[in-house]
Design a protein around this motif. Structure first.
Motif, PDB file in Angstrom:
ATOM      1  N   VAL A 143       0.743  -1.316   0.105  1.00 26.36           N
ATOM      2  CA  VAL A 143       0.004  -0.098  -0.266  1.00 26.36           C
ATOM      3  C   VAL A 143       0.945   1.328  -0.009  1.00 26.36           C
ATOM      4  CG1 VAL A 143      -2.154   1.242   1.068  1.00 26.36           C
ATOM      5  CG2 VAL A 143      -1.705  -1.260   1.454  1.00 26.36           C
ATOM      6  N   ASN A 144       0.518   2.183  -1.087  1.00 24.59           N
ATOM      7  CA  ASN A 144       1.142   3.603  -0.867  1.00 24.59           C
ATOM      8  C   ASN A 144       0.425   4.601  -0.384  1.00 24.59           C
ATOM      9  OD1 ASN A 144       1.743   6.403  -1.982  1.00 24.59           O
ATOM     10  ND2 ASN A 144       3.447   4.991  -3.432  1.00 24.59           N
ATOM     11  N   ASN A 145       0.426   4.780   0.811  1.00 21.71           N
ATOM     12  CA  ASN A 145      -0.467   5.512   1.577  1.00 21.71           C
ATOM     13  C   ASN A 145       0.086   7.068   1.440  1.00 21.71           C
ATOM     14  OD1 ASN A 145      -2.181   3.871   2.791  1.00 21.71           O
ATOM     15  ND2 ASN A 145      -0.513   3.054   3.957  1.00 21.71           N
ATOM     16  N   GLU A 146      -1.197   7.963   1.408  1.00 22.05           N
ATOM     17  CA  GLU A 146      -0.660   9.543   1.063  1.00 22.05           C
ATOM     18  C   GLU A 146      -0.332  10.182   2.333  1.00 22.05           C
ATOM     19  OE1 GLU A 146      -2.304  13.690  -1.085  1.00 22.05           O
ATOM     20  OE2 GLU A 146      -3.321  11.680  -1.599  1.00 22.05           O
ATOM     21  N   LYS A 147      -0.979   9.735   3.350  1.00 22.18           N
ATOM     22  CA  LYS A 147      -1.075  10.382   4.582  1.00 22.18           C
ATOM     23  C   LYS A 147      -0.086   9.894   5.726  1.00 22.18           C
ATOM     24  CE  LYS A 147      -3.757  13.906   3.524  1.00 22.18           C
ATOM     25  NZ  LYS A 147      -3.049  15.409   3.375  1.00 22.18           N
ATOM     26  N   ILE A 148       0.014   8.522   5.756  1.00 19.82           N
ATOM     27  CA  ILE A 148       0.660   7.723   6.689  1.00 19.82           C
ATOM     28  C   ILE A 148       1.848   7.055   5.615  1.00 19.82           C
ATOM     29  CG2 ILE A 148      -1.028   7.853   8.455  1.00 19.82           C
ATOM     30  CD1 ILE A 148      -2.040   4.984   7.534  1.00 19.82           C
ATOM     31  N   ALA A 149       2.677   6.282   6.723  1.00 18.06           N
ATOM     32  CA  ALA A 149       3.773   5.420   6.136  1.00 18.06           C
ATOM     33  C   ALA A 149       3.061   4.126   5.327  1.00 18.06           C
ATOM     34  CB  ALA A 149       4.691   5.115   7.076  1.00 18.06           C
ATOM     35  N   ASP A 150       3.733   3.948   4.205  1.00 16.79           N
ATOM     36  CA  ASP A 150       3.352   2.605   3.646  1.00 16.79           C
ATOM     37  C   ASP A 150       3.086   1.480   4.413  1.00 16.79           C
ATOM     38  OD1 ASP A 150       3.433   4.672   1.462  1.00 16.79           O
ATOM     39  OD2 ASP A 150       5.187   3.868   0.482  1.00 16.79           O
ATOM     40  N   ASP A 151       2.460   0.488   4.013  1.00 14.17           N
ATOM     41  CA  ASP A 151       2.246  -0.615   4.875  1.00 14.17           C
ATOM     42  C   ASP A 151       1.731  -1.742   3.794  1.00 14.17           C
ATOM     43  OD1 ASP A 151      -0.327  -0.095   4.295  1.00 14.17           O
ATOM     44  OD2 ASP A 151      -0.688   0.620   6.612  1.00 14.17           O
TER      45      ASP A 151
END
Length: 240
Positions: A143-151
Motif C-alpha cells: 500500500v502506497n499511503n498519502e497521509k501515513i507510512a506505506d504498509d
C-alpha cells in the motif's frame, strides 16, 4: 479547483462505461445501499451512509467499484470511494491456472480516494472454490499511503447465500487487515452484512432487494491505536 479525488471519480465512471471495457463483459451487477448507524468512532457517532456499488466480470478479469456518501447528525458530509480491478493471469499467459481450490490467480490493484487523500494498492489475488459460497477472494497488497507510512494489507471478501424455508438470505462482507508502521497501529476492519431478500419474497422482483443488518468490527480504526469500533447498523440494499 476540484481535487484529485473528484477527477478520479470521473475517470472511474468513464472506465466503467467504456465500450472497450464492456466489450468482453461476462456479467455485471449494480446496487444502492442505505445504512443508518449510531456507534461510529472518529467524528460524530450517528451517521447515514448511501453507497453505490458496481461489480463486473470480464474475460480478462474483474472490477469492483463503490462510493460511500456519509452524512453525520452534526452536519458533516464525507465522500469516499474505491476502484479495484484485477487482471487474470490465466488470460495474460494463455494457460488455465484453475486447480482444486483455486479458480484463478490475478494481478490486483485498488485506488482509495476521498477529498483529503488518495491511496494506491498493488499486489496479487486469488479466487477460491469454496463449497456453498458464491465467491471467496483473497488479495495481498503493498500500500502506497498519502497521509501515513506505506504498509501491507490483506483483503478477504466472500458471499454465502442460504435459505430458511422459502426465505432467501445472504451473508457477505470483507476483512481488511493492514500492518503497523512507526506512525500507525496495525488495523483490522471486519465488516459483514446478513440480509433477507424481501423483494423476491414479497414482490417477486427479479433483482434482490435486501433488508438486514451490517456489522462493523474495526480494531485501531484508521490506524489509531486503541480506537475500536463495534457498530451494528440497519441497512436496505437494492440491486438493479
Amino acid at each position: 479547483m476540484p481535487n484529485k479525488a473528484f477527477f478520479s471519480v470521473v475517470v472511474t465512471c468513464g472506465v466503467l462505461a467504456s465500450p472497450a471495457v464492456l466489450a468482453e463483459q461476462l456479467w455485471s451487477d449494480a446496487s444502492l445501499t442505505y445504512i443508518n448507524g449510531q456507534n461510529y468512532k472518529v467524528g460524530d457517532d450517528k451517521r447515514q451512509v448511501m453507497t453505490f456499488e458496481h461489480a463486473s466480470g470480464h474475460n480478462w478479469g474483474d472490477t469492483f467499484f463503490f462510493a460511500d456518501h456519509l452524512r453525520s447528525e452534526n452536519g458533516t458530509k464525507e465522500t469516499y470511494f474505491e476502484l479495484a480491478p484485477r487482471v487474470s493471469l490465466s488470460y495474460l499467459t494463455g494457460k488455465e491456472l484453475k486447480t482444486g481450490l483455486i479458480k484463478d490467480v490475478y494481478l490486483a490493484g485498488t485506488m482509495e480516494g476521498s477529498p483529503s487523500f488518495d491511496n494506491y494498492l498493488a499486489g496479487v489475488g486469488v479466487g477460491l472454490n469454496v463449497p456453498k459460497f458464491k465467491y471467496v477472494n483473497v488479495n495481498l497488497y503493498k500500500v502506497n499511503n498519502e497521509k501515513i507510512a506505506d504498509d501491507e494489507q490483506v483483503t478477504v471478501t466472500w458471499a454465502l447465500p442460504f435459505k430458511v424455508g422459502k426465505a432467501e438470505f445472504q451473508y457477505d462482507g470483507f476483512i481488511d487487515a493492514s500492518t503497523a508502521q512507526d506512525d500507525h497501529a496495525a488495523e483490522t476492519n471486519f465488516t459483514s452484512q446478513i440480509k433477507w431478500d424481501a423483494g423476491k419474497q414479497l414482490f417477486n422482483t427479479k433483482k434482490p432487494i435486501y433488508v438486514g443488518i451490517e456489522h462493523a468490527e474495526w480494531k485501531n480504526k484508521f490506524g489509531i491505536d486503541g480506537v475500536n469500533e463495534s457498530n451494528p447498523a440497519f441497512m436496505i440494499k437494492a440491486h438493479f
